[in-house]
Write a protein that holds these residues in place. Structure first.
Motif, PDB file in Angstrom:
ATOM      1  N   ALA A  52      25.776  56.529   5.357  1.00 62.65           N
ATOM      2  CA  ALA A  52      25.382  57.058   6.670  1.00 62.65           C
ATOM      3  C   ALA A  52      24.034  57.745   6.519  1.00 62.65           C
ATOM      4  O   ALA A  52      23.763  58.390   5.505  1.00 62.65           O
ATOM      5  CB  ALA A  52      26.428  58.042   7.186  1.00 62.65           C
ATOM      6  N   GLY A  53      23.189  57.603   7.527  1.00 60.19           N
ATOM      7  CA  GLY A  53      21.873  58.222   7.403  1.00 60.19           C
ATOM      8  C   GLY A  53      21.055  58.154   8.672  1.00 60.19           C
ATOM      9  O   GLY A  53      21.564  57.891   9.765  1.00 60.19           O
ATOM     10  N   THR A  54      19.763  58.385   8.508  1.00 62.68           N
ATOM     11  CA  THR A  54      18.849  58.391   9.648  1.00 62.68           C
ATOM     12  C   THR A  54      18.748  57.025  10.310  1.00 62.68           C
ATOM     13  O   THR A  54      18.335  56.924  11.464  1.00 62.68           O
ATOM     14  CB  THR A  54      17.450  58.838   9.197  1.00 62.68           C
ATOM     15  N   PHE A  55      19.127  55.974   9.596  1.00 63.75           N
ATOM     16  CA  PHE A  55      19.022  54.610  10.124  1.00 63.75           C
ATOM     17  C   PHE A  55      20.211  54.227  11.008  1.00 63.75           C
ATOM     18  O   PHE A  55      20.184  53.180  11.657  1.00 63.75           O
ATOM     19  CB  PHE A  55      18.911  53.614   8.956  1.00 63.75           C
ATOM     20  N   ASN A  56      21.288  55.025  11.061  1.00 59.80           N
ATOM     21  CA  ASN A  56      22.430  54.699  11.934  1.00 59.80           C
ATOM     22  C   ASN A  56      22.971  55.942  12.642  1.00 59.80           C
ATOM     23  O   ASN A  56      24.152  56.035  12.943  1.00 59.80           O
ATOM     24  CB  ASN A  56      23.554  53.999  11.155  1.00 59.80           C
ATOM     25  N   ASN A  57      22.040  56.900  12.879  1.00 54.33           N
ATOM     26  CA  ASN A  57      22.385  58.134  13.592  1.00 54.33           C
ATOM     27  C   ASN A  57      23.519  58.893  12.913  1.00 54.33           C
ATOM     28  O   ASN A  57      24.338  59.546  13.548  1.00 54.33           O
ATOM     29  CB  ASN A  57      22.747  57.841  15.055  1.00 54.33           C
ATOM     30  N   TRP A  58      23.570  58.774  11.572  1.00 55.13           N
ATOM     31  CA  TRP A  58      24.529  59.524  10.760  1.00 55.13           C
ATOM     32  C   TRP A  58      25.976  59.233  11.135  1.00 55.13           C
ATOM     33  O   TRP A  58      26.826  60.127  11.115  1.00 55.13           O
ATOM     34  CB  TRP A  58      24.255  61.031  10.822  1.00 55.13           C
ATOM     35  N   ASN A  59      26.253  57.999  11.472  1.00 56.88           N
ATOM     36  CA  ASN A  59      27.632  57.587  11.751  1.00 56.88           C
ATOM     37  C   ASN A  59      28.370  57.417  10.422  1.00 56.88           C
ATOM     38  O   ASN A  59      28.011  56.548   9.631  1.00 56.88           O
ATOM     39  CB  ASN A  59      27.636  56.269  12.530  1.00 56.88           C
ATOM     40  N   PRO A  60      29.402  58.224  10.149  1.00 58.53           N
ATOM     41  CA  PRO A  60      30.054  58.184   8.830  1.00 58.53           C
ATOM     42  C   PRO A  60      30.970  56.983   8.623  1.00 58.53           C
ATOM     43  O   PRO A  60      31.405  56.734   7.506  1.00 58.53           O
ATOM     44  CB  PRO A  60      30.857  59.485   8.792  1.00 58.53           C
ATOM     45  N   LYS A  61      31.249  56.257   9.724  1.00 58.53           N
ATOM     46  CA  LYS A  61      32.141  55.090   9.595  1.00 58.53           C
ATOM     47  C   LYS A  61      31.598  53.943  10.455  1.00 58.53           C
ATOM     48  O   LYS A  61      32.252  53.457  11.360  1.00 58.53           O
ATOM     49  CB  LYS A  61      33.574  55.442  10.000  1.00 58.53           C
ATOM     50  N   ASP A  62      30.407  53.512  10.103  1.00 61.96           N
ATOM     51  CA  ASP A  62      29.773  52.385  10.782  1.00 61.96           C
ATOM     52  C   ASP A  62      30.077  51.121   9.985  1.00 61.96           C
ATOM     53  O   ASP A  62      29.641  50.977   8.832  1.00 61.96           O
ATOM     54  CB  ASP A  62      28.261  52.642  10.853  1.00 61.96           C
ATOM     55  N   GLU A  63      30.827  50.211  10.577  1.00 57.93           N
ATOM     56  CA  GLU A  63      31.271  49.017   9.850  1.00 57.93           C
ATOM     57  C   GLU A  63      30.101  48.184   9.332  1.00 57.93           C
ATOM     58  O   GLU A  63      30.236  47.447   8.356  1.00 57.93           O
ATOM     59  CB  GLU A  63      32.175  48.159  10.746  1.00 57.93           C
ATOM     60  N   ARG A  64      28.964  48.297   9.981  1.00 59.20           N
ATOM     61  CA  ARG A  64      27.782  47.546   9.518  1.00 59.20           C
ATOM     62  C   ARG A  64      27.274  48.088   8.187  1.00 59.20           C
ATOM     63  O   ARG A  64      26.503  47.414   7.500  1.00 59.20           O
ATOM     64  CB  ARG A  64      26.663  47.632  10.549  1.00 59.20           C
TER      65      ARG A  64
END
Length: 393
Positions: A52-64
């Motif tokens: 998770a990070g700045t590249f996915n708005n810090w989503n902790p469970k992004d399947e991508r």
């Protein structure tokens, strides 16, 4: 001669066009970065690992951004570009990675300017550390109360609330001023602090009170909620970082948390004895809440406020805000903050100038020479704020 020259010009033009296309391609698609991650041996075999990070708005469970298990390690290849910040989780911020001694660690930082393979070791997971306590020692000083899972109907979530009570609280019938502080896990306890360094708000208050330099006060630390921190700490949306829930967060403090604190602790609930403060994004939201609810707060502290956020919307807001009653405002900035310290310094100076133009405000402004954007810098300056707000004359 003219034909050859034209040919060279043509070749240069073609090469320039190719270079421009490559630059556009990198900007749009980025470089290939392969993360090879070694996790603690106690990690459950069936658990998924995410980045998770700045590249996915810090989503902790992004399947991508779920890693693939490859033997003893986890891997993922992403297309990224430029500086990024990130951490690894097992699907929530309750299972985020921690340091070798079980402490909170700062965001990992990587400047992506080419294809690369990055090898990383995750030392611990938060939930395992908390279960086993991992030898951590709480660094509280004085009378500290912790309220677990305090519910916000405005935001539909829970967070911990940590409270410092003055030295004579248990032996007197006195009522006390209250200072509300954001990022509550950072202010009293190094073991829960984001960077492993606390503000030492309890130690500073305890010392100043016992020396007779400051009125006894209650400090209420409001934990942030990890991934929702930025969203809750700004009423305005930044297209790159989020935001937009700041008004709901403000209503949570004013309509739910403050009434609870006033009911269960011996507070002086009037605006003259109520203050709010924070740092970075916490500084931004403190200024917003302090002006938006000026009938509730008479003292506003903004350490290293994130003026840059949402195209510097904060400056416009402060310029137009109405201040009906006398209000004390503390603002500071370090001269070595972030990757563009000159910009951050100029932002703070502009904010200061706007504040000086407003009626009913008393402004205390500090530029801390050589200070970075960090908990240790804010801890060093905190006694100044406490004395300004609550110092004895």
């Amino acid at each position: 001669m003219s034909f050859v020259l034209s040919g060279n010009i043509f070749k240069k033009s073609v090469l320039l066009s190719i270079a421009m296309l490559l630059s556009v391609f990198v900007t749009l698609f980025g470089f290939k970065v392969t993360f090879v991650v070694e996790v603690p041996t106690y990690t459950p075999f069936d658990d998924d690992v995410y980045i998770a990070g700045t590249f996915n708005n810090w989503n902790p469970k992004d399947e991508r951004y779920k890693l693939e298990r490859a033997g003893e390690v986890y891997t993922i290849t992403l297309e990224l570009n430029g500086p990024i910040e990130f951490k690894f989780t097992r699907g929530s911020w309750e299972t985020v990675e921690k340091g070798q001694k079980g402490q909170e660690i700062p965001n990992r930082v990587l400047n992506v300017d080419k294809d690369m393979v990055v090898n990383i070791t995750v030392n611990h997971w938060r939930d395992f550390v908390e279960k086993q306590q991992a030898g951590l020692r709480k660094t509280y000083t004085g009378n500290i109360k912790l309220i677990k899972d305090f519910y916000s109907p405005e935001l539909g979530n829970k967070r911990d609330i940590i409270i410092y009570l003055p030295p004579d609280y248990e032996t007197s019938d006195e009522r006390y001023p209250v200072l509300y502080m954001h990022d509550g896990q950072n202010i009293f306890d190094a073991s829960t602090s984001f960077s492993g360094v606390e503000w030492g708000a309890d130690e500073s208050a305890e010392e100043l009170i016992k020396k007779g330099l400051m009125r006894p006060i209650i400090i209420v630390g409001i934990y942030n909620t990890g991934a929702e921190r930025i969203n809750e700490y700004s009423p305005w949306v930044d297209s790159s970082y989020g935001g937009g829930k700041g008004d709901l967060y403000a209503k949570f403090i004013v309509n739910t948390l403050k009434p609870y604190i006033d009911e269960h602790f011996r507070t002086l609930p009037d605006r003259e004895n109520t203050a709010i403060m924070g740092s970075s994004m916490g500084g931004l939201i403190s200024l917003y809440i302090g002006f938006e609810y000026n009938d509730v707060f008479s003292k506003i502290g903004a350490m290293s406020p994130s003026v840059w956020f949402a195209n510097r919307k904060l400056v416009e807001y402060v310029r137009n805000a109405q201040v009906e009653d006398f209000t004390m405002v503390y603002v500071d900035i370090g001269t070595a903050e972030g990757s563009n310290p000159v910009d951050r310094l100029n932002d703070a100076r502009e904010l200061y100038k706007v504040l000086l133009q407003k009626e009913n405000l008393e402004v205390f402004y500090i530029e801390d020479r050589g200070a970075p954007h960090s908990e240790s810098a804010w801890a060093r300056r905190l006694p100044e704020v406490l004395l300004y707000f609550f110092g004895k004359e």
